[in-house]
Write a protein that holds these residues in place. Sequence first.
Motif, short mmCIF file in Angstrom:
data_model
loop_
_atom_site.label_atom_id
_atom_site.label_comp_id
_atom_site.label_asym_id
_atom_site.label_seq_id
_atom_site.Cartn_x
_atom_site.Cartn_y
_atom_site.Cartn_z
N VAL A 111 0.84 -1.21 0.00
CA VAL A 111 0.00 0.00 0.00
C VAL A 111 0.87 1.26 0.00
CG1 VAL A 111 -0.30 0.25 2.50
CG2 VAL A 111 -2.10 0.99 0.96
N PHE A 112 1.99 1.19 0.70
CA PHE A 112 2.85 2.38 0.74
C PHE A 112 3.65 2.54 -0.57
CE2 PHE A 112 2.33 2.04 5.43
CZ PHE A 112 1.90 3.34 5.66
N SER A 113 3.92 1.42 -1.25
CA SER A 113 4.67 1.53 -2.51
C SER A 113 3.77 1.92 -3.68
CB SER A 113 5.37 0.21 -2.81
OG SER A 113 4.42 -0.82 -3.02
N LYS A 114 2.53 1.40 -3.69
CA LYS A 114 1.63 1.68 -4.82
C LYS A 114 0.62 2.78 -4.52
CE LYS A 114 -0.03 -2.45 -5.46
NZ LYS A 114 -0.78 -3.55 -6.08
N GLY A 136 -7.25 -0.66 0.98
CA GLY A 136 -6.77 0.54 1.69
C GLY A 136 -5.99 1.47 0.79
N SER A 137 -5.72 2.65 1.32
CA SER A 137 -4.92 3.63 0.57
C SER A 137 -4.15 4.51 1.57
CB SER A 137 -5.83 4.48 -0.31
OG SER A 137 -6.73 5.22 0.49
N GLY A 148 0.79 8.00 6.43
CA GLY A 148 0.16 6.79 6.95
C GLY A 148 -0.74 6.15 5.91
N ALA A 149 -1.41 5.08 6.36
CA ALA A 149 -2.34 4.37 5.47
C ALA A 149 -3.53 3.88 6.28
CB ALA A 149 -1.66 3.20 4.79
N VAL A 150 -4.66 3.80 5.62
CA VAL A 150 -5.87 3.26 6.24
C VAL A 150 -6.22 1.94 5.53
CG1 VAL A 150 -8.30 3.62 6.73
CG2 VAL A 150 -6.72 5.55 6.80
#
Length: 701
Positions: A111-114, A136-137, A148-150
């Motif tokens: 999620v953090f890379s894409k 998530g995004s 961050g990401a959810v």
Amino acid sequence: MKNNTKDKESVTFNEKLNLKSNLNNNLEHIHGCSFQLDANNCTLKSESQYSLSLIEASRDPLFVISPEGKITDTNEATVQATDVAKNKLIGSDFINYFTDKNKAKESYEAVFSKGFISDFPLTIKDHKLTDVLFNGSVYKSADGKIIGAVLVARDITEQKRLERELTEAKIFAELATSIAEDAKLTAEKAKYNAEQAVQSKQQFLSNMSHEIRTPMNAIIGFTKVVLKTDLTAKQKEYLTAIKMSGDALIVLINDILDLAKVDAGKMTFEKIPFKLNLSLKAMLHLFETKIQEKNLKLITNYDVNIPDVLVGDPVRLHQIILNLLSNAIKFTNKGKITVDIYLLEETDDAVTIEFSVADTGIGIKESKIEKVFENFQQATSGTSRIFGGTGLGLAIVKQLVEGQNGNIQVKSTEHIGSTFSFVLNFDKTNAAAVLEPEILDLNTNVKDIKILVVEDMELNQLLMKTLLDDFGFECEIAANGKIAIDKLRTTTYDIILMDLQMPEMNGFDATLYIRNTMKLTLPIIALTADVTTVDVAKCKEVGMNDYISKPVDERLLYSKLISVIKKPVLIIEHQVGKKGVVDKFKYVDMSYLTKLTQSNTKLMTEIITVYLKQTPELVATMKKSFSDQNWDLLGATIHKMIPSFAIMGIHPETTLIAQKIQEYARRLELSKDLDQLILNIENVCLQACIELELELKNLNK
């Protein structure tokens, strides 16, 4: 959830966190914040509360994580799923709550890379190991930095269950299909094996029939020949015993072979016109001697309302009645036997007839009645010992009746008698009956007949030569079809007696060659011991005129020879159309003239010549008198024509038509039907003359 939706949610969330650009322009009254405060603090507080409400609003487990994989926020659904308090969850590693930590790490790294993930499968380490799909995004700071990401987990337990059930259903379906295919293959193999077994059985019986009948033909045939010579009383007694034993053995062979035909599904039924009343009289005549020997009384009741000519299988009907009559006579020592034939129902096209044979014999026990139609069954174990027989007769009768869509039943009282009754349907017809060969007495005046016997067995060659010599006929022998064809190239014969099973060239192949290549039309009668495969249709198909089975009955042989020699040879023609096979019927039947003249060729020639001379003149007079309405001349002309119809064997219906014309002439009446009646008579006479021309040519040979 689709990716574009996630991106949109991420942007909205970032906009909510981007406070600096909107502090002074977007003061909103959120959650009771309607009074003027420090813009910065109020908005931060409102946005924070809004974010928390979004997190808690989700019914699915929700994780807010840092780029390092630490949980920074979560909701109550996650607490319930992991069974860990919220304050303990926050700050802990995201990967600790999943069965596969490496895969969990892979998910947040993705999620953090894409910038997002969609339907990433993981399993939460709860009390039941719940399967979930993560969507998530990332969310960003005001300056666009990812902070961050959810991630939201959707429970797919039910979906997994459905998929599992679907997979299992597919497996079971494939398994069921496989089992069904195996069962089908097994059934087909079993069917094939059964068919092969029946075929082997049929072939065995066919071969055995030939092997048994061939010597039996010689035994019975020569016994009959010797019985006609001068013998002492003892010699005649011994020879008669041999003949009776041979006849009994032939009956047994016929029963077994008929049963084999039924088992093999090869029992066929013909549809030909025949006269029931005459057939019945002929059958009853066969039993007169036996009935007199046992001092029994035979009573016959025949319904006069039954049409004269019916369409059915007279041979199979004979077989049924002969079996029932034979049993009635066998099991009756005193009293009477009653044969009843009644019309049950009649329509425009068909009739239903009930036949019954009643006796005053030993009867059948009530407990045995249901079994009398089974193979090899008799009323008691002592029946065969006392009365003889194999118990096949009634089994065959039942098959013959039911094979023609009929039904059979029995009523019996022990020591009083039995009644066997059956019901069959027959079609109605206006066609003439197919005349059965009349059993003629030997007439030594019939001479100059040359017959070619095609037979490979020396014993049967000798027997046939002996019989034909007794008839006064000249005979030549050919050991197989090939030799017969060579003889036909150099010699003229009146008729061929053709065996079917021979070396080098069999009877069927030889007949085909004679008909198709040599173009010969002389009569050919099949001689065969193999009654399981002799099919009348097959004999006719190759061009044979008739067949007779071994052992040969000399009177029947003589009758068949006379019937084909003294009539024009007309090989049965088949016209195959949409409605099947249609046999070509003749207008003229010479049997009456043959009997009238006692087969005197010269006298027959004279009578036919006179008919051919006078008939065209009478037809011309009939047409002219009708045209001139000269009723007296018309009636007189028809009166002269009528007797010739009977002499030439023209169908009785023609006589009825002529009598109608006479009636119109007597009444001086011009009817609209009269023209058609005149035309019918003209057509019949024309066809009769054509056939009689052929008769004349045949007689002149």
